[in-house]
Design a protein around this motif. Sequence first.
Motif, PDB file in Angstrom:
ATOM      1  N   HIS A 145       0.848  -1.207   0.000  1.00 33.48           N
ATOM      2  CA  HIS A 145       0.000   0.000   0.000  1.00 33.48           C
ATOM      3  C   HIS A 145       0.876   1.247   0.000  1.00 33.48           C
ATOM      4  O   HIS A 145       0.904   2.005   0.984  1.00 33.48           O
ATOM      5  CB  HIS A 145      -0.908   0.014   1.228  1.00 33.48           C
ATOM      6  CG  HIS A 145      -1.686  -1.243   1.428  1.00 33.48           C
ATOM      7  ND1 HIS A 145      -2.784  -1.563   0.667  1.00 33.48           N
ATOM      8  CD2 HIS A 145      -1.499  -2.278   2.281  1.00 33.48           C
ATOM      9  CE1 HIS A 145      -3.257  -2.731   1.047  1.00 33.48           C
ATOM     10  NE2 HIS A 145      -2.481  -3.191   2.026  1.00 33.48           N
ATOM     11  N   PRO A 146       1.614   1.506  -1.080  1.00 36.27           N
ATOM     12  CA  PRO A 146       2.581   2.609  -1.067  1.00 36.27           C
ATOM     13  C   PRO A 146       1.962   3.985  -0.834  1.00 36.27           C
ATOM     14  O   PRO A 146       2.473   4.759  -0.025  1.00 36.27           O
ATOM     15  CB  PRO A 146       3.262   2.513  -2.426  1.00 36.27           C
ATOM     16  CG  PRO A 146       2.372   1.669  -3.271  1.00 36.27           C
ATOM     17  CD  PRO A 146       1.606   0.786  -2.344  1.00 36.27           C
ATOM     18  N   ALA A 147       0.884   4.306  -1.512  1.00 32.10           N
ATOM     19  CA  ALA A 147       0.304   5.645  -1.359  1.00 32.10           C
ATOM     20  C   ALA A 147      -0.222   5.857   0.052  1.00 32.10           C
ATOM     21  O   ALA A 147       0.003   6.910   0.656  1.00 32.10           O
ATOM     22  CB  ALA A 147      -0.803   5.867  -2.390  1.00 32.10           C
ATOM     23  N   GLU A 148      -0.908   4.864   0.598  1.00 30.43           N
ATOM     24  CA  GLU A 148      -1.418   4.979   1.968  1.00 30.43           C
ATOM     25  C   GLU A 148      -0.273   5.124   2.964  1.00 30.43           C
ATOM     26  O   GLU A 148      -0.353   5.905   3.910  1.00 30.43           O
ATOM     27  CB  GLU A 148      -2.221   3.727   2.339  1.00 30.43           C
ATOM     28  CG  GLU A 148      -3.567   3.614   1.695  1.00 30.43           C
ATOM     29  CD  GLU A 148      -4.235   2.284   2.065  1.00 30.43           C
ATOM     30  OE1 GLU A 148      -3.898   1.700   3.116  1.00 30.43           O
ATOM     31  OE2 GLU A 148      -5.084   1.842   1.282  1.00 30.43           O
ATOM     32  N   GLY A 182       3.779  15.700  10.259  1.00 29.84           N
ATOM     33  CA  GLY A 182       3.066  16.970  10.272  1.00 29.84           C
ATOM     34  C   GLY A 182       2.881  17.627   8.919  1.00 29.84           C
ATOM     35  O   GLY A 182       2.624  18.823   8.848  1.00 29.84           O
ATOM     36  N   LEU A 183       3.019  16.862   7.860  1.00 26.33           N
ATOM     37  CA  LEU A 183       2.792  17.394   6.516  1.00 26.33           C
ATOM     38  C   LEU A 183       1.482  16.854   5.972  1.00 26.33           C
ATOM     39  O   LEU A 183       1.105  15.722   6.244  1.00 26.33           O
ATOM     40  CB  LEU A 183       3.939  17.004   5.578  1.00 26.33           C
ATOM     41  CG  LEU A 183       5.316  17.515   5.979  1.00 26.33           C
ATOM     42  CD1 LEU A 183       6.380  16.931   5.056  1.00 26.33           C
ATOM     43  CD2 LEU A 183       5.350  19.038   5.933  1.00 26.33           C
ATOM     44  N   SER A 184       0.822  17.648   5.181  1.00 27.88           N
ATOM     45  CA  SER A 184      -0.450  17.231   4.620  1.00 27.88           C
ATOM     46  C   SER A 184      -0.228  16.450   3.325  1.00 27.88           C
ATOM     47  O   SER A 184       0.369  16.960   2.378  1.00 27.88           O
ATOM     48  CB  SER A 184      -1.332  18.450   4.316  1.00 27.88           C
ATOM     49  OG  SER A 184      -2.480  18.032   3.611  1.00 27.88           O
ATOM     50  N   PRO A 185      -0.725  15.231   3.282  1.00 29.67           N
ATOM     51  CA  PRO A 185      -0.605  14.455   2.042  1.00 29.67           C
ATOM     52  C   PRO A 185      -1.401  15.080   0.899  1.00 29.67           C
ATOM     53  O   PRO A 185      -1.167  14.768  -0.265  1.00 29.67           O
ATOM     54  CB  PRO A 185      -1.160  13.080   2.409  1.00 29.67           C
ATOM     55  CG  PRO A 185      -1.577  13.120   3.817  1.00 29.67           C
ATOM     56  CD  PRO A 185      -1.335  14.489   4.356  1.00 29.67           C
ATOM     57  N   ASP A 186      -2.311  15.991   1.226  1.00 29.80           N
ATOM     58  CA  ASP A 186      -3.131  16.642   0.198  1.00 29.80           C
ATOM     59  C   ASP A 186      -2.338  17.643  -0.638  1.00 29.80           C
ATOM     60  O   ASP A 186      -2.801  18.076  -1.684  1.00 29.80           O
ATOM     61  CB  ASP A 186      -4.325  17.349   0.846  1.00 29.80           C
ATOM     62  CG  ASP A 186      -5.229  16.374   1.581  1.00 29.80           C
ATOM     63  OD1 ASP A 186      -5.308  15.198   1.156  1.00 29.80           O
ATOM     64  OD2 ASP A 186      -5.836  16.780   2.586  1.00 29.80           O
ATOM     65  N   GLU A 187      -1.142  18.017  -0.186  1.00 27.51           N
ATOM     66  CA  GLU A 187      -0.340  19.000  -0.900  1.00 27.51           C
ATOM     67  C   GLU A 187       0.442  18.418  -2.067  1.00 27.51           C
ATOM     68  O   GLU A 187       1.126  19.144  -2.781  1.00 27.51           O
ATOM     69  CB  GLU A 187       0.614  19.695   0.072  1.00 27.51           C
ATOM     70  CG  GLU A 187      -0.129  20.527   1.105  1.00 27.51           C
ATOM     71  CD  GLU A 187       0.806  21.215   2.070  1.00 27.51           C
ATOM     72  OE1 GLU A 187       1.953  21.497   1.701  1.00 27.51           O
ATOM     73  OE2 GLU A 187       0.364  21.475   3.206  1.00 27.51           O
ATOM     74  N   MET A 188       0.363  17.109  -2.249  1.00 25.32           N
ATOM     75  CA  MET A 188       1.055  16.488  -3.374  1.00 25.32           C
ATOM     76  C   MET A 188       0.246  15.300  -3.868  1.00 25.32           C
ATOM     77  O   MET A 188      -0.629  14.811  -3.177  1.00 25.32           O
ATOM     78  CB  MET A 188       2.454  16.040  -2.979  1.00 25.32           C
ATOM     79  CG  MET A 188       2.469  14.891  -1.996  1.00 25.32           C
ATOM     80  SD  MET A 188       4.111  14.318  -1.583  1.00 25.32           S
ATOM     81  CE  MET A 188       4.624  15.566  -0.454  1.00 25.32           C
ATOM     82  N   ASP A 189       0.564  14.871  -5.064  1.00 21.96           N
ATOM     83  CA  ASP A 189      -0.074  13.691  -5.620  1.00 21.96           C
ATOM     84  C   ASP A 189       0.738  12.481  -5.149  1.00 21.96           C
ATOM     85  O   ASP A 189       1.700  12.066  -5.793  1.00 21.96           O
ATOM     86  CB  ASP A 189      -0.099  13.777  -7.145  1.00 21.96           C
ATOM     87  CG  ASP A 189      -0.835  12.619  -7.790  1.00 21.96           C
ATOM     88  OD1 ASP A 189      -1.139  11.624  -7.093  1.00 21.96           O
ATOM     89  OD2 ASP A 189      -1.100  12.696  -9.002  1.00 21.96           O
ATOM     90  N   VAL A 190       0.351  11.922  -3.998  1.00 23.47           N
ATOM     91  CA  VAL A 190       1.100  10.829  -3.382  1.00 23.47           C
ATOM     92  C   VAL A 190       1.183   9.630  -4.320  1.00 23.47           C
ATOM     93  O   VAL A 190       2.224   8.991  -4.438  1.00 23.47           O
ATOM     94  CB  VAL A 190       0.476  10.438  -2.017  1.00 23.47           C
ATOM     95  CG1 VAL A 190       1.137   9.209  -1.446  1.00 23.47           C
ATOM     96  CG2 VAL A 190       0.569  11.602  -1.040  1.00 23.47           C
ATOM     97  N   THR A 191       0.118   9.341  -5.035  1.00 20.05           N
ATOM     98  CA  THR A 191       0.116   8.208  -5.960  1.00 20.05           C
ATOM     99  C   THR A 191       1.183   8.382  -7.033  1.00 20.05           C
ATOM    100  O   THR A 191       1.910   7.446  -7.372  1.00 20.05           O
ATOM    101  CB  THR A 191      -1.272   8.037  -6.603  1.00 20.05           C
ATOM    102  OG1 THR A 191      -2.240   7.888  -5.558  1.00 20.05           O
ATOM    103  CG2 THR A 191      -1.312   6.813  -7.498  1.00 20.05           C
TER     104      THR A 191
END
Length: 133
Positions: free
Chosen positions: A96-99, A109-118
Amino acid sequence: IERLVSQYRMRQRLGTGQGQGTIEEQVRADLAVAKAQIPSEPNWWEAKGKIPCPFSNDWLNSVWSGLYIVHLSRWLRSFPQSTNIKVVLSDRFFAHPAETVADVLDFVGLSPDEMDVTKVVAQAYNAAPKSGG
């Protein structure tokens, strides 16, 4: 086993003079060296100041470098696990790499919403060269 194979292949790529011969020969040699360094008392990794560090570059011994309790115990003495250390199992990351990356980003403390993790996890970083054949 995967860790030992990975170490063996890395040594071959880096030309360290190790990783010569078969993997079985190298693991037997590494095991003999590591066994000589491990204290005989139970739970030896918990004894403060008693963790041996027999190798200046412990990646040169595939058995020793795979003893994660040795490496983690040093960090756990200095930082309470519940607040400062996040251990991520590679099995979880590969499944589950993206998760997993989103979870680590949240932990620091960083928001995963700030980048395309996938997209980030789809990119190969520091990939070993493919063997020909």
